[in-house]
Design an enzyme around this catalytic site. Structure first.
Site, PDB file in Angstrom:
ATOM      1  N   TYR A   1     -65.826  -7.769  48.284  1.00 38.38           N
ATOM      2  CA  TYR A   1     -65.604  -8.917  49.159  1.00 38.38           C
ATOM      3  C   TYR A   1     -66.089  -8.555  50.554  1.00 38.38           C
ATOM      4  O   TYR A   1     -66.442  -7.409  50.826  1.00 38.38           O
ATOM      5  CB  TYR A   1     -64.110  -9.293  49.193  1.00 38.38           C
ATOM      6  CG  TYR A   1     -63.838 -10.665  49.784  1.00 38.38           C
ATOM      7  CD1 TYR A   1     -64.356 -11.811  49.195  1.00 38.38           C
ATOM      8  CD2 TYR A   1     -63.063 -10.802  50.933  1.00 38.38           C
ATOM      9  CE1 TYR A   1     -64.109 -13.065  49.724  1.00 38.38           C
ATOM     10  CE2 TYR A   1     -62.813 -12.053  51.478  1.00 38.38           C
ATOM     11  CZ  TYR A   1     -63.346 -13.189  50.867  1.00 38.38           C
ATOM     12  OH  TYR A   1     -63.116 -14.428  51.393  1.00 38.38           O
TER      13      TYR A   1
ATOM     14  N   ARG B   1     -60.194 -14.540  50.702  1.00 36.42           N
ATOM     15  CA  ARG B   1     -59.786 -14.802  49.321  1.00 36.42           C
ATOM     16  C   ARG B   1     -59.488 -13.539  48.514  1.00 36.42           C
ATOM     17  O   ARG B   1     -58.955 -13.632  47.405  1.00 36.42           O
ATOM     18  CB  ARG B   1     -60.861 -15.631  48.604  1.00 36.42           C
ATOM     19  CG  ARG B   1     -60.864 -17.080  49.073  1.00 36.42           C
ATOM     20  CD  ARG B   1     -61.473 -18.013  48.040  1.00 36.42           C
ATOM     21  NE  ARG B   1     -61.122 -19.398  48.292  1.00 36.42           N
ATOM     22  CZ  ARG B   1     -60.050 -20.001  47.802  1.00 36.42           C
ATOM     23  NH1 ARG B   1     -59.209 -19.338  47.039  1.00 36.42           N
ATOM     24  NH2 ARG B   1     -59.809 -21.273  48.063  1.00 36.42           N
TER      25      ARG B   1
ATOM     26  N   TRP C   1     -64.405 -23.563  56.102  1.00 40.05           N
ATOM     27  CA  TRP C   1     -64.563 -22.181  56.574  1.00 40.05           C
ATOM     28  C   TRP C   1     -66.010 -21.850  56.898  1.00 40.05           C
ATOM     29  O   TRP C   1     -66.293 -21.113  57.835  1.00 40.05           O
ATOM     30  CB  TRP C   1     -64.018 -21.209  55.520  1.00 40.05           C
ATOM     31  CG  TRP C   1     -62.601 -21.464  55.164  1.00 40.05           C
ATOM     32  CD1 TRP C   1     -62.131 -22.067  54.027  1.00 40.05           C
ATOM     33  CD2 TRP C   1     -61.441 -21.166  55.957  1.00 40.05           C
ATOM     34  NE1 TRP C   1     -60.756 -22.148  54.058  1.00 40.05           N
ATOM     35  CE2 TRP C   1     -60.306 -21.603  55.229  1.00 40.05           C
ATOM     36  CE3 TRP C   1     -61.249 -20.571  57.205  1.00 40.05           C
ATOM     37  CZ2 TRP C   1     -59.005 -21.471  55.697  1.00 40.05           C
ATOM     38  CZ3 TRP C   1     -59.947 -20.430  57.676  1.00 40.05           C
ATOM     39  CH2 TRP C   1     -58.843 -20.876  56.932  1.00 40.05           C
TER      40      TRP C   1
END
Length: 199
Positions: free
Chosen positions: A8, A14, A104
């Site tokens: 990530y 997330r 976002w």
């Protein structure tokens, strides 16, 4: 024990729910953080071109909440009964419905600010009212034991408070729940150790 590699960006985002679960269950994993500049090259190699991705002995799993369900399956974090498991999933999905509506990735700052402001002043308070009522006098959101729904609440609320610090001022019970999650020794240790990022 499988080998886990989580990919990530260098942010909570997330992937944080997955990191919380790993911390709580005391499972070792590789926390592989990539830079935005490297994303275009990596994107084409991933299933559906999205992160986070969790590799389990080389098999790539995607979708953060699906990964969370996989990791919590057969643990109390998922809920102790099938009914509790459904309640946990419902709370998580309800929170995610709101979080997913925030733009976002919007590049135009004026549009982004307008949409954030609208969601934080209209939609979020309505959800918080419902969540506060759902929690009631209980210690945890579902059942009598911490579940990953409580983790997800802490993660989502921490992010929302970055943008609206007074968001929880009228919901002391939800603040208490947030603090209870953050005080769990394994979670507190992770929060202390994790790289400091805005989101």
């Amino acid at each position: 024990m499988p080998h886990y590699k989580l990919t990530y960006f260098n942010m909570r985002g997330r992937a944080e729910i997955i990191r919380y679960i790993f911390a709580y269950l005391d499972k070792k994993y590789e926390d592989h953080r990539i830079e935005q500049a490297d994303w275009p090259e990596i994107k084409s190699t991933l299933p559906f071109g999205k992160i986070p991705v969790l590799e389990v002995d080389g098999l790539a799993l995607h979708q953060s909440l699906a990964i969370a369900r996989y990791l919590t399956k057969n643990t109390d974090l998922a809920g102790k009964t099938e009914l509790e498991q459904c309640q946990v999933d419902a709370v998580v999905d309800t929170l995610d419905d709101l979080m997913s509506r925030f733009p976002w990735g919007e590049k135009k700052q004026d549009i982004k600010e307008k949409m954030f402001n609208e969601l934080l002043t209209h939609d979020a308070p309505n959800l918080l009212q419902d969540l506060d009522k759902y929690l009631g006098e209980k210690e945890w959101l579902v059942g009598n034991f911490v579940t990953w729904a409580d983790f997800y609440w802490d993660i989502c609320s921490t992010t929302l408070l970055v943008f609206k610090p007074d968001l929880l001022d009228t919901h002391p019970r939800l603040v208490t729940l947030q603090k209870k999650v953050q005080a769990i020794p394994a979670i507190a240790d992770w929060i202390r150790r994790r790289p400091p990022t805005k989101l």
